[in-house]
Motif scaffolding. Sequence first.
Motif, PDB file in Angstrom:
ATOM      1  N   GLY A 268       0.802  -1.217   0.000  1.00  0.00           N
ATOM      2  CA  GLY A 268       0.000   0.000   0.000  1.00  0.00           C
ATOM      3  C   GLY A 268       0.833   1.265   0.000  1.00  0.00           C
ATOM      4  O   GLY A 268       0.294   2.369  -0.063  1.00  0.00           O
ATOM      5  N   LYS A 269       2.146   1.118   0.072  1.00  0.00           N
ATOM      6  CA  LYS A 269       3.083   2.223  -0.122  1.00  0.00           C
ATOM      7  C   LYS A 269       4.086   1.785  -1.176  1.00  0.00           C
ATOM      8  O   LYS A 269       4.264   0.588  -1.408  1.00  0.00           O
ATOM      9  N   MET A 270       4.759   2.760  -1.808  1.00  0.00           N
ATOM     10  CA  MET A 270       5.693   2.389  -2.871  1.00  0.00           C
ATOM     11  C   MET A 270       6.730   1.397  -2.359  1.00  0.00           C
ATOM     12  O   MET A 270       7.073   0.425  -3.028  1.00  0.00           O
ATOM     13  N   PHE A 271       7.222   1.646  -1.130  1.00  0.00           N
ATOM     14  CA  PHE A 271       8.174   0.735  -0.490  1.00  0.00           C
ATOM     15  C   PHE A 271       7.667   0.390   0.898  1.00  0.00           C
ATOM     16  O   PHE A 271       7.183   1.261   1.634  1.00  0.00           O
ATOM     17  N   ALA A 272       7.781  -0.870   1.285  1.00  0.00           N
ATOM     18  CA  ALA A 272       7.292  -1.306   2.598  1.00  0.00           C
ATOM     19  C   ALA A 272       7.999  -0.581   3.730  1.00  0.00           C
ATOM     20  O   ALA A 272       7.421  -0.334   4.791  1.00  0.00           O
ATOM     21  N   SER A 273       9.262  -0.210   3.513  1.00  0.00           N
ATOM     22  CA  SER A 273      10.021   0.483   4.551  1.00  0.00           C
ATOM     23  C   SER A 273       9.393   1.809   4.943  1.00  0.00           C
ATOM     24  O   SER A 273       9.631   2.312   6.045  1.00  0.00           O
TER      25      SER A 273
END
Length: 441
Positions: A268-273
């Motif tokens: 749900g975000k470009m990168f999980a971080s």
Amino acid sequence: MSVNQGENSKDLKIEGLQSSFSKNLIERDAKSFYHQSLSSPVFNTISKAEGAYLYDGDGKKYLDFHGNGVHTVGYNNPKVIEAISNQIINKLSFSPRRFTNEPAVALAEKLVAISPKEFTRVLFCPGGSEAIEMAVMLAKHHTKKWKTLSYYGTFHGAGFQAISIGADAHFKEGLGPVMPGAIHLELPDYYRNPWGFKETKKIDDEYLRQLKIQITNNSEIAALISEPIFYNSTVPSKYYWQQVKELCTKNNILLIFDEIYTAFGRTGKMFASEHFVTPDILVIGKGFGGGIVPFAGILGTEALNNINHKSIGHYTHEKNPLCSAVSKAVIDFVIDENLLKKTAELGAYFKSELQKLQEQFTCVGNVTGLGLNLAVDIVKNKVTKERDFKKAHELMNFCLKNGISFKLIQGNILNLKPSLIITKDEVEFFLKTLKKGLLSL
């Protein structure tokens, strides 16, 4: 990501799926390739992969919740195909070393633009294993140290250094000495933590205590490598990663996040971080190649741009224009189709419906994950939490026969990672099929 231990068992059989044509192709496969665990024997044949689906040799389609992680924007995505076609028409499909090209530079600029502000530079390579190698070599050169910290049971690639970091016995046993200096930690487990703790912070603090002991007793640690969300879809707390990052920074240890599976929208975000902290180096792959070409890479901070006297990514295809055009098309598609918002919303709905099954069925012990990166833990007993390998295999077989493909993690966890283009109706189809499978047990 960990090896699929359950699928490695000799008693696992997927029957009743193949026609005589497919069986013949499977037999030819068995005679042609070196046999290796997790790849042999094969379950079925594939004649086409399109959208969120696989099609077998008889034309039957399977909603794919596995895809080896490459199907982020769907198989044979039209925008990706268009990017490939244009690149071939333009007669620029390869770039020798010491030359550059517009697609590779444009992709590098795009990655920097969509990533956390700390990231300013990239390197590309053919696959995720190589990207992990680059990240670790960069950390060692930068810190002038040589040891690594990572977690037991994980998998970060098939290269010699990568399997040492991953600490999965399946890949290491029989090889003799591998990379020295690879130190391992227990993977945080909120569902089956060995102390029986219920409070998340209390669990985190115990795992952090182990990390502090290793750092105190090993002064030459260059990097800590981990997936921000673990291979079994366990989501650590933000507090956990904040404390890890603080400890790493304080001790001149680079934090490397392996986002080969989770980058480009899966959570749900470009990168999980972005749900937690920004690492020093971020590793990407799998879906980066659009399910068509193998491509991977790393993103890192400006402070790491100090190794021009060494080569850490000396790959023939390090600036491949065809692969670069594909990867940029993947990123553009995720943005243009607003897949981040869609994945967050659909994933939350999917998880809530799985939790309803958890309440209804005694064998559904735990549901975890974020976005379209979910897992269902099948148990014999919700009190003891003993893994039920048999029921998990039966569920996988039932779903395959009914047009759904997924894989098992740790032998009993249904690993659910569909394409991000999956629809709510397709999620409903999965839920209804899984419920029928659970009722049939």
